[in-house]
Design an enzyme around this catalytic site. Structure first.
Site: not given
Length: 370
Positions: A31, A118, A150, A162
């Site tokens: 995060h 994803s 995304e 990611d």
């Protein structure tokens, strides 16, 4: 190659390119990416392969070996639903640089485990289209394209970690990424030389961020940064002073982000010094911060970490966005079975679904298969 054979069966011709992109596990730096901070992921051996051929019209035909049935035919981008949004989002972000495409997808990233299937899907498709259309995009540009798909098309406000891991990682190395400047370098992560493994503990609790909790955490961080007068929480240099000016959730989120950035830098220092066996304490501290300050853990994740440590792990923490998914444990090779037995027994005692164990080694980023 299974995905190429499926492409031929579905579309009656050979694909013109097949690319593979991996999922990722984040060693530390959770995060922090959307707070302009530091992350240290590595690519996992599981990923997504995309077999692609361009079309002259705007039609998109999609087949997934993980969604049995006839190919999905889309005349417009707006018709995309479910998993197809991640593919069509990439095409949409490329705009007039590409027309339509026939695409077959095959993936083996464990679903719901927080290993970023994803991003692997987005990067594999982006890399194939970049290759076919000779767009000249760099690996980081492919990552940014996947992130934009995304964010803007799927509606998930993820950071860049990611997709960057999927596009840029190298075998046997972790990727240190500054999420503001996008400067990156790979860091040797030779676990085997030290008799160690990273064990992924899949809690089997479905991992889904697209709901409100992830977006809520991001909004809290942005609000805290505005109150502190800094561009992002990465810029907080006087943590004690900052915490005095905040309260409630914003105070907790700031505490986590600032200290997590410090943990990333400390862990890199240990790796560069060859002290791989000493990183466990930083993993433990990261988990406690994610549990108590960022509040994104779960009973299953907490139990996985606690039981892994009881079983002899050198360190453990939840990884990924939280709310389910996976934990990772740093384990000496001769303790792997002990750790797995400890976690399995703890889950059985609590009546949780049996976990899945996935030993992970740092793998190669996006690359062409055919």
């Amino acid at each position: 190659m299974r995905v190429a054979e499926a492409f031929r069966a579905a579309f009656g011709a050979d694909p013109e390119a097949v690319w593979r992109a991996p999922g990722r596990v984040n060693l530390i730096g959770e995060h922090t990416d959307y707070n302009d901070g530091f992350v240290l992921p590595f690519a996992v051996p599981w990923g997504v392969s995309a077999a692609v051929a361009p079309r002259a019209d705007r039609t998109v035909r999609l087949l997934s070996l993980q969604s049995p049935g006839e190919p999905v035919t889309l005349a417009t981008h707006e018709e995309a639903k479910g998993w197809t949004r991640y593919v069509v989002g990439v095409l949409a972000m490329l705009g007039d640089r590409v027309a339509g495409a026939d695409i077959a997808i095959d993936g083996d990233v464990p679903q719901g485990a927080g290993l970023s299937s994803s991003a692997a899907l987005e990067v594999s498709v982006a890399a194939a289209l970049n290759d076919l259309h000779q767009l000249g995009m760099t690996p980081m540009e492919l990552a940014l394209l996947g992130q934009k798909a995304e964010n803007d098309f799927v509606g998930m406000p993820c950071g860049i970690m990611d997709q960057a891991a999927s596009a840029l990682c190298e075998e046997g190395r972790a990727l240190f990424l500054d999420c503001r400047s996008l400067a990156s370098r790979t860091i040797p992560l030779d676990l085997a030389a030290h008799g160690l493994s990273i064990l992924i503990i899949d809690t089997q609790v479905h991992h889904e961020h697209a709901g409100g909790e992830y977006a809520k955490r991001r909004a809290e961080c942005e609000s805290a940064a505005r109150k502190l007068g800094v561009p992002a929480l990465r810029d907080v240099t006087d943590l004690a002073g900052a915490l005095e000016r905040l309260s409630g959730a914003e105070r907790k989120r700031t505490m986590h982000v600032v200290t997590e950035n410090h943990r990333v830098e400390a862990l890199i220092g240990l790796l560069r010094a060859g002290a791989v066996t000493e990183i466990g304490a930083l993993l433990n501290a990261s988990h406690l911060s994610l549990r108590d300050q960022y509040e994104v853990s779960s009973p299953e994740l907490d139990l996985a970490v606690e039981a892994a440590l009881r079983g002899g792990a050198r360190g453990a923490r939840m990884t990924g966005g939280g709310f389910g998914g996976s934990a990772i444990a740093l384990v000496a090779d001769d303790r792997l079975q002990s750790v797995q037995d400890s976690v399995s027994a703890a889950y059985a005692e609590r009546g949780f679904q049996a976990p899945r164990f996935l030993p992970a080694t740092p793998a190669r980023g996006a690359h062409r298969l055919a």
